[in-house]
Each structure stands twice: as C-alpha cells, then as structure tokens.
Scaffold this motif. Sequence first.
Motif, PDB file in Angstrom:
ATOM      1  N   VAL A 268       0.839  -1.201   0.000  1.00  0.00           N
ATOM      2  CA  VAL A 268       0.000   0.000   0.000  1.00  0.00           C
ATOM      3  C   VAL A 268       0.876   1.254   0.000  1.00  0.00           C
ATOM      4  O   VAL A 268       2.004   1.247   0.494  1.00  0.00           O
ATOM      5  N   ASN A 269       0.354   2.344  -0.563  1.00  0.00           N
ATOM      6  CA  ASN A 269       1.107   3.601  -0.626  1.00  0.00           C
ATOM      7  C   ASN A 269       0.953   4.381   0.676  1.00  0.00           C
ATOM      8  O   ASN A 269       0.232   3.977   1.601  1.00  0.00           O
ATOM      9  N   ASP A 270       1.634   5.514   0.734  1.00  0.00           N
ATOM     10  CA  ASP A 270       1.639   6.323   1.950  1.00  0.00           C
ATOM     11  C   ASP A 270       0.237   6.805   2.310  1.00  0.00           C
ATOM     12  O   ASP A 270      -0.128   6.885   3.490  1.00  0.00           O
ATOM     13  N   LYS A 271      -0.538   7.141   1.305  1.00  0.00           N
ATOM     14  CA  LYS A 271      -1.903   7.622   1.557  1.00  0.00           C
ATOM     15  C   LYS A 271      -2.731   6.540   2.240  1.00  0.00           C
ATOM     16  O   LYS A 271      -3.476   6.816   3.191  1.00  0.00           O
ATOM     17  N   LYS A 272      -2.585   5.301   1.751  1.00  0.00           N
ATOM     18  CA  LYS A 272      -3.325   4.192   2.337  1.00  0.00           C
ATOM     19  C   LYS A 272      -2.859   3.914   3.758  1.00  0.00           C
ATOM     20  O   LYS A 272      -3.680   3.623   4.650  1.00  0.00           O
ATOM     21  N   LEU A 273      -1.542   4.012   3.974  1.00  0.00           N
ATOM     22  CA  LEU A 273      -1.005   3.802   5.320  1.00  0.00           C
ATOM     23  C   LEU A 273      -1.572   4.826   6.293  1.00  0.00           C
ATOM     24  O   LEU A 273      -1.872   4.520   7.451  1.00  0.00           O
ATOM     25  N   ALA A 274      -1.697   6.075   5.821  1.00  0.00           N
ATOM     26  CA  ALA A 274      -2.260   7.135   6.659  1.00  0.00           C
ATOM     27  C   ALA A 274      -3.717   6.828   6.987  1.00  0.00           C
ATOM     28  O   ALA A 274      -4.178   7.059   8.120  1.00  0.00           O
ATOM     29  N   GLU A 275      -4.458   6.302   6.007  1.00  0.00           N
ATOM     30  CA  GLU A 275      -5.856   5.929   6.235  1.00  0.00           C
ATOM     31  C   GLU A 275      -5.963   4.820   7.275  1.00  0.00           C
ATOM     32  O   GLU A 275      -6.845   4.846   8.141  1.00  0.00           O
TER      33      GLU A 275
END
Length: 319
Positions: free
Chosen positions: A297-304
């Motif tokens: 997963v990308n950084d955006k997904k990790l933040a989510e």
Amino acid sequence: DTLSLMKRLNKNTKKIKSKDLIKRARKFAEPFCVTNGKKFHLKDVDPGDTLHLQSEDKPRAKEILSIGVQLLAELQDKLYAQDHWSLLIILQAMDAAGKDGAIKHIMSGVNPQGCQVHSFKQPSQEDLDHDFLWRCMKNLPNRGEIGIFNRSYYEETLVVRVHQEYLAAQRIPPKLVTRNIWKERFQDIRNFERYLTRNGVVIRKFFLHVSKEEQERRFLERIDTPEKNWKFSASDIKERAYWDDYMRAYEDTIRNTATKEAPWYVVPADNKWFTRLAIAAAIIAALDSLDLAYPKVNDKKLAELAAAKEALLGKGKKR
C-alpha cells in the motif's frame, strides 16, 4: 529428496519450511513434465510408477500432501490478492483414473471464492452452435483465480477423434472436415494456449495415466461397493473397448500440444496417493514461479489505516 523430507517430517513436522517444500516440489514434478512432445511416447510412462517411494511411504506421503495443501492455500491467497495472474488446471484421463478425487484432496484448503471447477460432459445444442473452444473459453478463470477444467477442449481431439460420428453433430461445413482436421485442431489449441499465456493465464495440463488393469479393478470396486454404485456407468464399460484408440489419441494429442508455456504432466495414476502428490507438486511449483506477493500500500493508504486504527481505539476507550 522426498524420502529425506519424509524423515524430517517424522522428527518435526512444524520445522519444514515452505522454501524446502517448494524446492522439492519442483524436483518431484519434473519427471512427468512434457514441454516438447516430439519424442514423447506413452509407453515410456509406467502407470504404476511411484518414483523412489514405496507402499510403506504412503502414510508419510499423505502427511506431505496435507502440508502441500496448506502451502497451496497460502499461494492462492497471494494470487487472489495480487490480481494479476490466473491459473488454469486441465485434468484429462480415462474413466476411474481419479480426477474427481484429485480435485477434492488437493484443493481442499483453497478458498472457494478464488477457485472454480467446471466439468465438461457432452456438449449441449448451444455448445454445438459455436466453435469447439467456445464452451471452455466462457469459463476461463478471472485474474487472481484458479480455474479447474475436469475434461476440456481436449475432448475434441480425444473422444471426438475416437468416435468421429460426434464430429458430424458439430455441423461443420463438409469441405472443412478434411483429413488434416486433427492437425488443424492441434494448431488451433497451441495458438489459443499461447494467446492465454500472453495474457497472464498460466496453464498446467495433467493426463492421469491409469492402466487398463487398474481401471478394471476400480470398476469392479464400484460394482461391489454399495456406497460407490452411483459412480458406475454402463457406458464406461463400452468405452473400454476403445482403449487402444484412446491411448493413440492421447499420445498424439500430447505430442502435438505440449509446449514450454503450456506443458503436459503425464502422471502415473495407478496409486492415488502418489498421483495427488505429483499433481500438487506441479501446481505449487507453477504458482511459486509467479513471484506472488501481497500488494504493497502507498503512503496515503497507510495514513488511512493509521487514522482508522486511532478512531477504533479511541472509540473503544470511551466505552
């Protein structure tokens, strides 16, 4: 290799690593793999062959198969999550060779959501109104899934070749039914399978090679065992009369359609415990060759994910 694995299994099953099993699976499946059929002869394969394993190794073989089923489930989960490749497994055999049992035992740990089994019997009128590949084409596995064909378009070079009256039912224009029709169908199948592999469909084809003597024993068992009576069909006996014709048809089919991208595995089938082990080994090796992995997963997904975790924990504390 399999014997050494069995000895280690007796000492400590839990210590067997996936990499070890995959490595041995490749070596175990290789003797039965045909990628170039020019020199293939069916008589060179002994239906009773169990490589270096003996009858007393049967219990250990079943334990290894159980571990293989677990590994197969893990690989299938990654296949489904990655959603790039699909695997098409084709099973062909004479009656009572053990296709159904192989599917039942080998795929027992696979998530049904990512696996579909299609059994092809006599074609319907709708099937006969289309080309011979049509009914199989519409049942190909989706990306991320395993598709199993219990019989397949190869019936068109096997049973239709042995019983050429079935060819007339296909209503092909007479001028197209020439003496080269089987060569043409082999060519069509090779082209079709090349097309599929170029689109991410991995193909593994298995011929479960049972002897005529073992088939007779299994037929008698079906007759003598009430719980197995339902499996017996009088038509199976009729087909035995064409045994030699079928063997020639199978040999010619394998010789003309075995390729590097879509190999045949001619698996000895007189011993079901060995047959299932060999098929499972080939499937595991095929999936492992795809470098399967769970998507990153990308950084955006990790933040989510972090925000969702914080919300869940926060909600829990308030309660």
